[in-house]
Motif scaffolding. Structure first.
Motif, PDB file in Angstrom:
ATOM      1  N   THR A  90     -25.720 -27.129   4.464  1.00  0.00           N
ATOM      2  CA  THR A  90     -25.690 -25.842   3.762  1.00  0.00           C
ATOM      3  C   THR A  90     -24.668 -24.913   4.401  1.00  0.00           C
ATOM      4  N   ALA A  91     -24.639 -24.868   5.725  1.00  0.00           N
ATOM      5  CA  ALA A  91     -23.681 -24.006   6.429  1.00  0.00           C
ATOM      6  C   ALA A  91     -22.244 -24.423   6.109  1.00  0.00           C
ATOM      7  N   VAL A  92     -21.994 -25.710   6.041  1.00  0.00           N
ATOM      8  CA  VAL A  92     -20.655 -26.198   5.705  1.00  0.00           C
ATOM      9  C   VAL A  92     -20.283 -25.791   4.285  1.00  0.00           C
ATOM     10  N   GLN A  93     -21.216 -25.888   3.360  1.00  0.00           N
ATOM     11  CA  GLN A  93     -20.938 -25.500   1.977  1.00  0.00           C
ATOM     12  C   GLN A  93     -20.675 -24.000   1.859  1.00  0.00           C
ATOM     13  N   VAL A  94     -21.417 -23.187   2.598  1.00  0.00           N
ATOM     14  CA  VAL A  94     -21.170 -21.741   2.590  1.00  0.00           C
ATOM     15  C   VAL A  94     -19.781 -21.449   3.141  1.00  0.00           C
ATOM     16  N   ARG A  95     -19.416 -22.121   4.226  1.00  0.00           N
ATOM     17  CA  ARG A  95     -18.077 -21.934   4.788  1.00  0.00           C
ATOM     18  C   ARG A  95     -17.008 -22.332   3.787  1.00  0.00           C
ATOM     19  N   ASN A  96     -17.207 -23.451   3.106  1.00  0.00           N
ATOM     20  CA  ASN A  96     -16.232 -23.906   2.113  1.00  0.00           C
ATOM     21  C   ASN A  96     -16.087 -22.907   0.972  1.00  0.00           C
ATOM     22  N   LYS A  97     -17.202 -22.351   0.517  1.00  0.00           N
ATOM     23  CA  LYS A  97     -17.156 -21.352  -0.560  1.00  0.00           C
ATOM     24  C   LYS A  97     -16.455 -20.090  -0.086  1.00  0.00           C
ATOM     25  N   LEU A  98     -16.693 -19.690   1.148  1.00  0.00           N
ATOM     26  CA  LEU A  98     -16.046 -18.495   1.699  1.00  0.00           C
ATOM     27  C   LEU A  98     -14.539 -18.692   1.786  1.00  0.00           C
ATOM     28  N   VAL A  99     -14.116 -19.834   2.257  1.00  0.00           N
ATOM     29  CA  VAL A  99     -12.684 -20.117   2.363  1.00  0.00           C
ATOM     30  C   VAL A  99     -12.053 -20.194   0.971  1.00  0.00           C
ATOM     31  N   ALA A 100     -12.741 -20.816   0.025  1.00  0.00           N
ATOM     32  CA  ALA A 100     -12.210 -20.912  -1.338  1.00  0.00           C
ATOM     33  C   ALA A 100     -12.086 -19.522  -1.968  1.00  0.00           C
ATOM     34  N   ALA A 101     -13.086 -18.673  -1.754  1.00  0.00           N
ATOM     35  CA  ALA A 101     -13.030 -17.313  -2.294  1.00  0.00           C
ATOM     36  C   ALA A 101     -11.890 -16.534  -1.662  1.00  0.00           C
ATOM     37  N   TYR A 102     -11.713 -16.689  -0.362  1.00  0.00           N
ATOM     38  CA  TYR A 102     -10.618 -16.016   0.325  1.00  0.00           C
ATOM     39  C   TYR A 102      -9.263 -16.462  -0.234  1.00  0.00           C
ATOM     40  N   LYS A 103      -9.091 -17.768  -0.410  1.00  0.00           N
ATOM     41  CA  LYS A 103      -7.829 -18.276  -0.935  1.00  0.00           C
ATOM     42  C   LYS A 103      -7.577 -17.782  -2.350  1.00  0.00           C
ATOM     43  N   GLU A 104      -8.629 -17.756  -3.153  1.00  0.00           N
ATOM     44  CA  GLU A 104      -8.477 -17.280  -4.545  1.00  0.00           C
ATOM     45  C   GLU A 104      -8.099 -15.807  -4.583  1.00  0.00           C
ATOM     46  N   ILE A 105      -8.768 -15.000  -3.792  1.00  0.00           N
ATOM     47  CA  ILE A 105      -8.470 -13.559  -3.789  1.00  0.00           C
ATOM     48  C   ILE A 105      -7.090 -13.290  -3.205  1.00  0.00           C
ATOM     49  N   SER A 106      -6.730 -14.019  -2.141  1.00  0.00           N
ATOM     50  CA  SER A 106      -5.428 -13.762  -1.526  1.00  0.00           C
ATOM     51  C   SER A 106      -4.276 -14.205  -2.419  1.00  0.00           C
ATOM     52  N   SER A 107      -4.537 -15.126  -3.354  1.00  0.00           N
ATOM     53  CA  SER A 107      -3.458 -15.562  -4.245  1.00  0.00           C
ATOM     54  C   SER A 107      -3.376 -14.736  -5.526  1.00  0.00           C
ATOM     55  N   MET A 108      -4.295 -13.785  -5.707  1.00  0.00           N
ATOM     56  CA  MET A 108      -4.271 -12.951  -6.908  1.00  0.00           C
ATOM     57  C   MET A 108      -3.080 -12.008  -6.875  1.00  0.00           C
ATOM     58  N   ALA A 109      -2.502 -11.800  -8.042  1.00  0.00           N
ATOM     59  CA  ALA A 109      -1.422 -10.820  -8.155  1.00  0.00           C
ATOM     60  C   ALA A 109      -2.035  -9.435  -8.221  1.00  0.00           C
TER      61      ALA A 109
END
Length: 110
Positions: A90-109
């Motif tokens: 579960t902790a690994v999945q939360v970390r993966n979701k956090l990193v994915a959200a960060y990447k998505e937000i940082s790539s937004m125009a």
């Protein structure tokens, strides 16, 4: 109005960068990240500590069982090992979701 929105987004991105950096390095300090002792980062830190504690307890119980401690049953060892494994997954999945959200937000125009 657009300028204040940009500063809010920049602030949020900076907070997310800080959380991701600390999650990757494991350098959380109590109450750190944007001065929010009861914020997301503090809860994430507590969760990671609980997972670590469960893993250590399960490992110690398994070692005691292997050494023949009479008060520890195989059922308890197996259940505790599964609980620790689920917590870690579960902790690994939360970390993966956090990193994915960060990447998505940082790539937004902006």
């Amino acid at each position: 109005m657009a300028v204040s929105g940009l500063s809010g987004i920049e602030s949020m991105l900076q907070q997310m960068r800080t959380v991701v950096t600390k999650a990757e390095t494991g350098n959380f300090a109590a109450g750190e990240v944007a001065g929010q002792p009861d914020g997301f980062a503090a809860e994430l830190q507590r969760s990671i500590r609980r997972v670590t504690s469960a893993q250590n307890a399960a490992s110690n119980q398994a070692k005691a069982f292997e050494l023949g401690a009479p008060d520890i049953s195989l059922n308890d060892v197996m259940v505790d090992m599964q609980k620790a494994s689920l917590g870690f997954q579960t902790a690994v999945q939360v970390r993966n979701k956090l990193v994915a959200a960060y990447k998505e937000i940082s790539s937004m125009a902006v």
